[in-house]
Design a protein around this motif. Sequence first.
Motif, mmCIF file in Angstrom:
data_model
loop_
_atom_site.group_PDB
_atom_site.id
_atom_site.type_symbol
_atom_site.label_atom_id
_atom_site.label_comp_id
_atom_site.label_asym_id
_atom_site.label_seq_id
_atom_site.Cartn_x
_atom_site.Cartn_y
_atom_site.Cartn_z
ATOM 1 N N GLU A 8 41.912 50.159 40.604
ATOM 2 C CA GLU A 8 40.911 49.326 39.925
ATOM 3 C C GLU A 8 40.613 48.035 40.690
ATOM 4 O O GLU A 8 39.468 47.642 40.852
ATOM 5 C CB GLU A 8 41.397 48.994 38.510
ATOM 6 C CG GLU A 8 40.412 48.168 37.708
ATOM 7 C CD GLU A 8 40.928 47.824 36.319
ATOM 8 O OE1 GLU A 8 40.426 46.835 35.757
ATOM 9 O OE2 GLU A 8 41.812 48.526 35.802
ATOM 10 N N GLU A 11 38.653 48.753 43.841
ATOM 11 C CA GLU A 11 37.265 49.111 43.541
ATOM 12 C C GLU A 11 36.442 47.872 43.163
ATOM 13 O O GLU A 11 35.289 47.730 43.569
ATOM 14 C CB GLU A 11 37.201 50.171 42.441
ATOM 15 C CG GLU A 11 35.833 50.791 42.351
ATOM 16 C CD GLU A 11 35.829 52.180 41.752
ATOM 17 O OE1 GLU A 11 34.741 52.597 41.329
ATOM 18 O OE2 GLU A 11 36.886 52.840 41.696
ATOM 19 N N ARG A 12 37.019 46.966 42.402
ATOM 20 C CA ARG A 12 36.322 45.712 42.060
ATOM 21 C C ARG A 12 36.032 44.906 43.324
ATOM 22 O O ARG A 12 34.943 44.336 43.479
ATOM 23 C CB ARG A 12 37.148 44.882 41.082
ATOM 24 C CG ARG A 12 37.134 45.450 39.671
ATOM 25 C CD ARG A 12 37.994 44.700 38.672
ATOM 26 N NE ARG A 12 37.909 43.278 38.774
ATOM 27 C CZ ARG A 12 38.928 42.434 38.585
ATOM 28 N NH1 ARG A 12 40.126 42.882 38.270
ATOM 29 N NH2 ARG A 12 38.762 41.138 38.700
ATOM 30 N N ASN A 15 33.221 46.574 45.343
ATOM 31 C CA ASN A 15 31.915 46.263 44.748
ATOM 32 C C ASN A 15 31.459 44.855 45.102
ATOM 33 O O ASN A 15 30.273 44.621 45.320
ATOM 34 C CB ASN A 15 31.962 46.452 43.229
ATOM 35 C CG ASN A 15 31.921 47.907 42.841
ATOM 36 O OD1 ASN A 15 31.213 48.706 43.437
ATOM 37 N ND2 ASN A 15 32.688 48.277 41.833
ATOM 38 N N ARG A 35 36.276 34.406 41.769
ATOM 39 C CA ARG A 35 36.153 35.572 40.883
ATOM 40 C C ARG A 35 37.488 36.110 40.386
ATOM 41 O O ARG A 35 37.608 36.527 39.252
ATOM 42 C CB ARG A 35 35.426 36.708 41.594
ATOM 43 C CG ARG A 35 33.981 36.436 41.851
ATOM 44 C CD ARG A 35 33.089 37.265 40.936
ATOM 45 N NE ARG A 35 31.705 37.052 41.285
ATOM 46 C CZ ARG A 35 30.895 37.992 41.717
ATOM 47 N NH1 ARG A 35 31.321 39.222 41.846
ATOM 48 N NH2 ARG A 35 29.651 37.703 42.019
ATOM 49 N N PHE A 36 38.470 36.169 41.315
ATOM 50 C CA PHE A 36 39.726 36.847 41.005
ATOM 51 C C PHE A 36 40.939 35.919 41.002
ATOM 52 O O PHE A 36 42.039 36.375 40.720
ATOM 53 C CB PHE A 36 39.998 37.975 42.017
ATOM 54 C CG PHE A 36 38.872 38.958 42.187
ATOM 55 C CD1 PHE A 36 38.189 39.484 41.105
ATOM 56 C CD2 PHE A 36 38.498 39.378 43.460
ATOM 57 C CE1 PHE A 36 37.168 40.405 41.275
ATOM 58 C CE2 PHE A 36 37.479 40.303 43.645
ATOM 59 C CZ PHE A 36 36.807 40.814 42.550
#
Length: 122
Positions: A8, A11-12, A15, A35-36
């Motif tokens: 996951e 994949e984030r 993207n 963002r993270f």
Amino acid sequence: MQKIELGEVQERFANLIWEYEPVKSMDLVKICKERFEWNKSTTFTVLRKLCEKGLFKNENGTVSSVMSKEEFAGVKSRQFVQEHFKGSLPAFLAAFISDKTVSEKEADEIRSMIEEYKNSAF
């Protein structure tokens, strides 16, 4: 068939790269911080893993895709059909539409796609 597995988080991140590419690696570090809440080493570790999987490249400090988002989706779709339906597209379609009605427009689109791709290699 090329097999690509992404978690996951990967994949984030993929993207995010597709959204901003081509992107300077240090700009990517800043975006991932926002963002993270990742630090620089986390960003570069995940990037390295995605580069090893053949999705992206980091050349001269610029990150860009080797495989587009659409190509990745195609690989994942074919992988899914192979793993779950023994590679049978008719079996996949039967399972997919088993509990719904296909409109005339959808049926025409499917027929058109079949004719277009019938003799071509994916």
